[in-house]
Structures are given as C-alpha cells and as structure tokens.
Design an enzyme around this catalytic site. Sequence first.
Site, PDB file in Angstrom:
ATOM      1  N   LYS A  58      16.161  -3.854   6.945  1.00  0.00           N
ATOM      2  CA  LYS A  58      15.576  -4.009   8.289  1.00  0.00           C
ATOM      3  C   LYS A  58      16.652  -4.292   9.328  1.00  0.00           C
ATOM      4  O   LYS A  58      16.554  -3.863  10.478  1.00  0.00           O
ATOM      5  CB  LYS A  58      14.519  -5.127   8.313  1.00  0.00           C
ATOM      6  CG  LYS A  58      13.093  -4.629   8.177  1.00  0.00           C
ATOM      7  CD  LYS A  58      12.641  -4.316   6.779  1.00  0.00           C
ATOM      8  CE  LYS A  58      12.803  -2.918   6.306  1.00  0.00           C
ATOM      9  NZ  LYS A  58      12.370  -2.689   4.920  1.00  0.00           N
ATOM     10  N   GLY A 188      14.187  11.323  -3.791  1.00  0.00           N
ATOM     11  CA  GLY A 188      12.991  10.498  -3.615  1.00  0.00           C
ATOM     12  C   GLY A 188      12.710  10.264  -2.142  1.00  0.00           C
ATOM     13  O   GLY A 188      13.492   9.621  -1.446  1.00  0.00           O
ATOM     14  N   ALA A 189      11.586  10.832  -1.658  1.00  0.00           N
ATOM     15  CA  ALA A 189      11.188  10.606  -0.254  1.00  0.00           C
ATOM     16  C   ALA A 189      10.053   9.597  -0.232  1.00  0.00           C
ATOM     17  O   ALA A 189       8.993   9.825   0.358  1.00  0.00           O
ATOM     18  CB  ALA A 189      10.782  11.923   0.404  1.00  0.00           C
ATOM     19  N   VAL A 245      15.092  17.626  -9.477  1.00  0.00           N
ATOM     20  CA  VAL A 245      16.547  17.585  -9.666  1.00  0.00           C
ATOM     21  C   VAL A 245      16.877  17.927 -11.113  1.00  0.00           C
ATOM     22  O   VAL A 245      16.305  17.369 -12.049  1.00  0.00           O
ATOM     23  CB  VAL A 245      17.098  16.192  -9.284  1.00  0.00           C
ATOM     24  CG1 VAL A 245      18.573  16.076  -9.647  1.00  0.00           C
ATOM     25  CG2 VAL A 245      16.893  15.950  -7.799  1.00  0.00           C
ATOM     26  N   ALA A 276      16.644   7.087  -5.052  1.00  0.00           N
ATOM     27  CA  ALA A 276      15.577   6.157  -4.623  1.00  0.00           C
ATOM     28  C   ALA A 276      14.249   6.651  -5.188  1.00  0.00           C
ATOM     29  O   ALA A 276      13.383   7.122  -4.469  1.00  0.00           O
ATOM     30  CB  ALA A 276      15.523   6.083  -3.096  1.00  0.00           C
ATOM     31  N   GLY A 278      12.039   4.916  -7.179  1.00  0.00           N
ATOM     32  CA  GLY A 278      11.129   3.869  -7.625  1.00  0.00           C
ATOM     33  C   GLY A 278      11.880   2.708  -8.253  1.00  0.00           C
ATOM     34  O   GLY A 278      13.104   2.753  -8.407  1.00  0.00           O
ATOM     35  N   ASP A 319       7.079  -8.420  -8.486  1.00  0.00           N
ATOM     36  CA  ASP A 319       7.338  -7.040  -8.924  1.00  0.00           C
ATOM     37  C   ASP A 319       7.221  -6.852 -10.435  1.00  0.00           C
ATOM     38  O   ASP A 319       7.096  -5.721 -10.906  1.00  0.00           O
ATOM     39  CB  ASP A 319       8.760  -6.612  -8.513  1.00  0.00           C
ATOM     40  CG  ASP A 319       8.877  -6.307  -7.036  1.00  0.00           C
ATOM     41  OD1 ASP A 319       7.912  -6.556  -6.290  1.00  0.00           O
ATOM     42  OD2 ASP A 319       9.946  -5.824  -6.613  1.00  0.00           O
ATOM     43  N   HIS A 451      -4.708  -6.490  27.525  1.00  0.00           N
ATOM     44  CA  HIS A 451      -4.325  -5.207  28.123  1.00  0.00           C
ATOM     45  C   HIS A 451      -3.171  -5.442  29.093  1.00  0.00           C
ATOM     46  O   HIS A 451      -3.230  -6.393  29.866  1.00  0.00           O
ATOM     47  CB  HIS A 451      -5.507  -4.617  28.892  1.00  0.00           C
ATOM     48  CG  HIS A 451      -5.163  -3.327  29.585  1.00  0.00           C
ATOM     49  ND1 HIS A 451      -5.052  -2.139  28.902  1.00  0.00           N
ATOM     50  CD2 HIS A 451      -4.887  -3.055  30.892  1.00  0.00           C
ATOM     51  CE1 HIS A 451      -4.739  -1.177  29.759  1.00  0.00           C
ATOM     52  NE2 HIS A 451      -4.636  -1.707  30.974  1.00  0.00           N
TER      53      HIS A 451
HETATM   54  P1  NAD Z   1       8.537   4.914  -4.100  1.00  0.00           P
HETATM   55  O1  NAD Z   1       7.625   4.925  -5.252  1.00  0.00           O
HETATM   56  O2  NAD Z   1       8.063   4.510  -2.762  1.00  0.00           O
HETATM   57  O3  NAD Z   1       9.182   6.360  -3.914  1.00  0.00           O
HETATM   58  C1  NAD Z   1       9.879   7.017  -4.933  1.00  0.00           C
HETATM   59  C2  NAD Z   1       9.727   8.510  -4.686  1.00  0.00           C
HETATM   60  O4  NAD Z   1      10.609   9.184  -5.562  1.00  0.00           O
HETATM   61  C3  NAD Z   1       8.329   9.018  -4.976  1.00  0.00           C
HETATM   62  O5  NAD Z   1       7.868   9.755  -3.870  1.00  0.00           O
HETATM   63  C4  NAD Z   1       8.519   9.881  -6.214  1.00  0.00           C
HETATM   64  O6  NAD Z   1       7.645  10.980  -6.245  1.00  0.00           O
HETATM   65  C5  NAD Z   1       9.949  10.336  -6.064  1.00  0.00           C
HETATM   66  N1  NAD Z   1      10.612  10.707  -7.312  1.00  0.00           N
HETATM   67  C6  NAD Z   1      10.500  10.084  -8.522  1.00  0.00           C
HETATM   68  N2  NAD Z   1      11.284  10.720  -9.419  1.00  0.00           N
HETATM   69  C7  NAD Z   1      11.891  11.745  -8.777  1.00  0.00           C
HETATM   70  C8  NAD Z   1      12.818  12.746  -9.159  1.00  0.00           C
HETATM   71  N3  NAD Z   1      13.291  12.826 -10.415  1.00  0.00           N
HETATM   72  N4  NAD Z   1      13.237  13.631  -8.231  1.00  0.00           N
HETATM   73  C9  NAD Z   1      12.771  13.554  -6.954  1.00  0.00           C
HETATM   74  N5  NAD Z   1      11.889  12.634  -6.546  1.00  0.00           N
HETATM   75  C10 NAD Z   1      11.460  11.730  -7.433  1.00  0.00           C
HETATM   76  O7  NAD Z   1       9.789   4.027  -4.590  1.00  0.00           O
HETATM   77  P2  NAD Z   1      11.049   3.519  -3.772  1.00  0.00           P
HETATM   78  O8  NAD Z   1      11.121   4.166  -2.444  1.00  0.00           O
HETATM   79  O9  NAD Z   1      12.202   3.659  -4.694  1.00  0.00           O
HETATM   80  O10 NAD Z   1      10.699   2.005  -3.580  1.00  0.00           O
HETATM   81  C11 NAD Z   1      10.569   1.160  -4.726  1.00  0.00           C
HETATM   82  C12 NAD Z   1       9.583   0.060  -4.473  1.00  0.00           C
HETATM   83  O11 NAD Z   1      10.060  -0.825  -3.500  1.00  0.00           O
HETATM   84  C13 NAD Z   1       8.244   0.577  -4.004  1.00  0.00           C
HETATM   85  O12 NAD Z   1       7.240  -0.040  -4.742  1.00  0.00           O
HETATM   86  C14 NAD Z   1       8.184   0.186  -2.573  1.00  0.00           C
HETATM   87  O13 NAD Z   1       6.863  -0.144  -2.179  1.00  0.00           O
HETATM   88  C15 NAD Z   1       9.095  -1.034  -2.510  1.00  0.00           C
HETATM   89  N6  NAD Z   1       9.705  -1.071  -1.189  1.00  0.00           N
HETATM   90  C16 NAD Z   1       8.933  -1.436  -0.134  1.00  0.00           C
HETATM   91  C17 NAD Z   1       9.466  -1.412   1.129  1.00  0.00           C
HETATM   92  C18 NAD Z   1       8.612  -1.808   2.281  1.00  0.00           C
HETATM   93  O14 NAD Z   1       7.644  -2.520   2.074  1.00  0.00           O
HETATM   94  N7  NAD Z   1       8.897  -1.355   3.482  1.00  0.00           N
HETATM   95  C19 NAD Z   1      10.758  -0.991   1.342  1.00  0.00           C
HETATM   96  C20 NAD Z   1      11.501  -0.605   0.253  1.00  0.00           C
HETATM   97  C21 NAD Z   1      10.959  -0.648  -1.010  1.00  0.00           C
END
Ligand code: NAD
Length: 479
Positions: A58, A188-189, A245, A276, A278, A319, A451
């Site tokens: 942030k 990962g988006a 990938v 990124a 997960g 978590d 407002h």
């Molecule tokens: P995420 O689950 O949000 O996103 C991971 C993305 O990677 C998914 O869309 C998935 O489909 C994709 N993916 C998985 N394997 C893949 C591959 N081999 N090739 C391409 N894409 C692939 O996970 P994240 O962004 O890593 O975040 C992890 C955790 O941390 C989540 O639970 C998230 O909620 C938490 N987090 C929260 C915040 C927030 O609250 N603002 C910020 C950062 C992280």
Amino acid sequence: MTERYNVVVIGAGPAGYTAAIRAAQLGLKTACVDDWRNAGREPVPGGTCLNAGCIPSKTLLESSELYAHARERAAARGVQLAAPVLDLAAMMAHKDKVVGELARGIAALFKANGVAWLPGRGRLLRARQVEVAGHDGAVTALAADNVILACGSAPVELKDAPLTGDLIVDSAGALAFAAVPRRLGVIGAGVIGLELGSVWRRLGSEVVLLEAQEQFLTMADEQVAGEALRQFAAQGLDIRLGARVLGCEADAASVTVRYQDRTGAHTERFDRLVVAVGRRPATQGLAAEEAGLLLDEWGLIHVDEQCRTNLPGVYAVGDAVRGPMLAHKGMAEGAMAAELCAGRAARVNYAAIPAVIYTRPEIAWVGKTGQELKRAGVDHRAGVFPFAASGRARVADAAAGFVKVLADAATDRVLGVHMIGPQCSELIASAALAMEFGAAGADLALTMFPHPTLSEALSEAALALEGRAIHAAPAKRKP
Ligand code: NAD
C-alpha cells in the site's frame, strides 16, 4: 525449565498479534512467538502483512499513484509541474520507514499489554506444550492452557518458474526492486499481480500479466470484473487470459517465458518476472507428529466455525485455516479465539468479510456476487449507480466505475455490495456495517449520507434497487 502461560500464540502477524493483545487485555498471561526477521536480521512482529504484504504494497501503491498523478493528471486540473523525477530509492526508503515504525508499534503494544514476545521458531508438541527455537540457538519449553496457531501463509511456488532471487521473484521481491524494470512479467492476474503490476506500470514499466484462467477476477462480481478489465487495459496493463506458463529460462539479465493460450504457443522476454499465483498455509513443521494436529491435503489446519482445531484448547486462525486469506479476517478470528480462551462467547460473521483490491480504480465487495446468487437460485434485484453521476467523483476527476447493491427480491435484505471506483476501500466499510446489521436496501436508501461525497453512491445504488436513484436516470421510473 518449562515456562507456563495461559495462552501461547504462534505467529505475530495480524491474526496472531490481535489474539495475543486481546488475550492479555482479558487478563490472561500471554506469550507470542514469531521467527520473522527483517533485512537487518532483527526480529520484528507484524508477519507478512506488515513486513512484506499489505503495508509495503500500500505504501508503494500510494507513492506510485502520487507520481502518476503528478505526471499524467495534475496539469488537466490546473497544476503545471515540471516533469516529476522518480527517486525510487527515496520511495523505497519511505516504505521501509513506515514498515519499521509500524513494527515497532506492535512491539510497543505487546509491551504495554504485558504480552511476552518470544522471537524464534515455535513448534506445537503434545498436550499444549510449545517448543521455541530462539535465533541464538537456545530452546525454550512453554506450556499453556490454550495455544493459538497463527502461522500465516507463504507464496505458492511454480515449478515452471522457479524463483532466482533477483530476476524471478515472489511478491516480497517485487516490493524491493532497486530499479524500475523496463519490461515486467507477472504470472497470475489475481490480487497481488494486479496491485504490484499497477505499482510498476505507474513507475514506467511495460507490464504483461499472464493469467491461467479464461475469465478475469473470478472472485469478484462479473460486472465489476468486466469494468476492471477495461480500466486496466486503458492504463496499459497487458492482461493475457487463458495463458498457461510452460517454462522459463533466465540468463544474466532477462527471463524468457514460454506460455500457451488458445491461439497457440508464445514466448515473451522480461527484465523481471513476478510469480503471484496464490498463497499456501505455512504449516510445514508447525506441529510435531506427536501433537496429532489435523491438517487437510493443502496443509490448512482443520478448524470448526469458532477456529477450534481437533486438539482440545488449541485454536488456529488467519491464513492457515479455511476462508479468504485477508488480514482483517485473521484479526477477527484472533480476537474470537482470545475471547474463547477467556471462557467468553464469541463468533465471526463470515458472511460479511469485506474484500479490497487497491488498484486504481479500487475494487471492493462484501457478501455474495451476482453470479453466486444466480447459481444458488436466489431471486434478487440489483441497484447500480455510476460514479459518472457522482458530483464528488467528478470533482476528483475519478468518475469511472459504479456501486452495485444486490438485495433479496422478496425481503429486500442486502445480500452483497460491489464497487469499483475512487476510494472504494473506504466506502465498502459502510456496506459491511449495513450487512452486519442485517440491513434492507430500504435502510440504506433511507440513511442520510453527506453531500457531496463519494459515499452517496451507496445510497443512490440502494435507491436504484427501486428504480428511484436521484442523480441517475433509471431504465424504468417508479412513482
Ligand atoms: P490470487 O488467488 O488472488 O490470484 C492468483 C492468480 O494466479 C489467480 O487468478 C490464478 O488463476 C492465477 N494462477 C494460478 N496458477 C497460475 C499459473 N500457473 N499460471 C498463470 N496464472 C496462474 O492470489 P494472489 O494474488 O497470489 O494473492 C494471495 C492471497 O493474498 C490471496 O488470498 C489474496 O486475497 C491475498 N491478498 C490480499 C490482498 C488485499 O486484500 N488487497 C492483497 C494481496 C494479497
């Protein structure tokens, strides 16, 4: 000699430090064990959120937005600036200062509340015994009436994109680049990919996100996800869906990624690559075999609705247990576990956990999405109010996006609120409050919002449930 406590918490992230502070507030003799060390090898509380997640990301999102605003949008508002110069080292130093101050703040809160903070690696043994391997090599034995496991999570690693520590990094690495990558790849988006991709895009990187799923942001309401994809594309985030990938090759200064999508096989070259995809629970080595702690096949600690594990007097929160990996969900569970340790009644309302993605525009929601309600066959209505019709959003030149309220068709009870637009991370709190109190759409519509503020979009969306938003023309107007 064994040190005795009423409560021993393993993990000092948001879930663990909240549990420890609340337990101490309730008069319980409490210790909190954590083995995190900062870049200077000093032990620090705060876990991933404070040291390598929410807070540093942030800070960089705020700072990069300031830079992008000065460069791209200030002139249109009548503020002519000489071309702003990015001082990345200063931006990183600011981030590190904020993180350091907040970590010292948690340590001070431990002290003020009488929580014994024990740096080192904690391991659960049988019968609520905990062994702490200190950073100096000394091992301390603890015994507790209750143990709260709050060990958090770690990034999932991809065998097709192994981390190299410099070119291929995880989210923590992407918060500490020494220079702006010319071309940044992100696998990962999801939440992390979008937030970190946004930071580096604003600072000048060309950013390509490779997302395995065909659909974008599946956890968000479909209408919000569609709007987000349009907005991000307009900012130059190159999001490629359905991209699998296949492998990566790193040389001295770049990474070549091979991936496949519906159109065939592709290769892309990047200066840096962020993985990124997960996070997974960090439960490896947390409990000795003799403890008998039940984990599932993903390593999540098995718990009931009140975070009780299969072992008497042992709770697990944050978590490392089922549910979204969100700091505030962990904090609520930590507080609940502490209350239960003190013999008090406590619950977490899992139906009203807000979620936020801190991009521009921000994305936030609470409750069920439209597609979840549809799948469950729940008859519902939607009220949508666009920020383009909000005076305050226009003032801030941030009129993209909307607020959407979903309410039960028969009872009018609010079932979900979804937002994309300016300051939605703040606006969603009112919606969470409404849902916590079991509000109907009419309650929101009757509540007076100041407002001109962005928050009015929520009451207008609730009015739109009845086709009677004031500042936006409805499809069909009711008397
Ligand atoms: P995420 O689950 O949000 O996103 C991971 C993305 O990677 C998914 O869309 C998935 O489909 C994709 N993916 C998985 N394997 C893949 C591959 N081999 N090739 C391409 N894409 C692939 O996970 P994240 O962004 O890593 O975040 C992890 C955790 O941390 C989540 O639970 C998230 O909620 C938490 N987090 C929260 C915040 C927030 O609250 N603002 C910020 C950062 C992280």
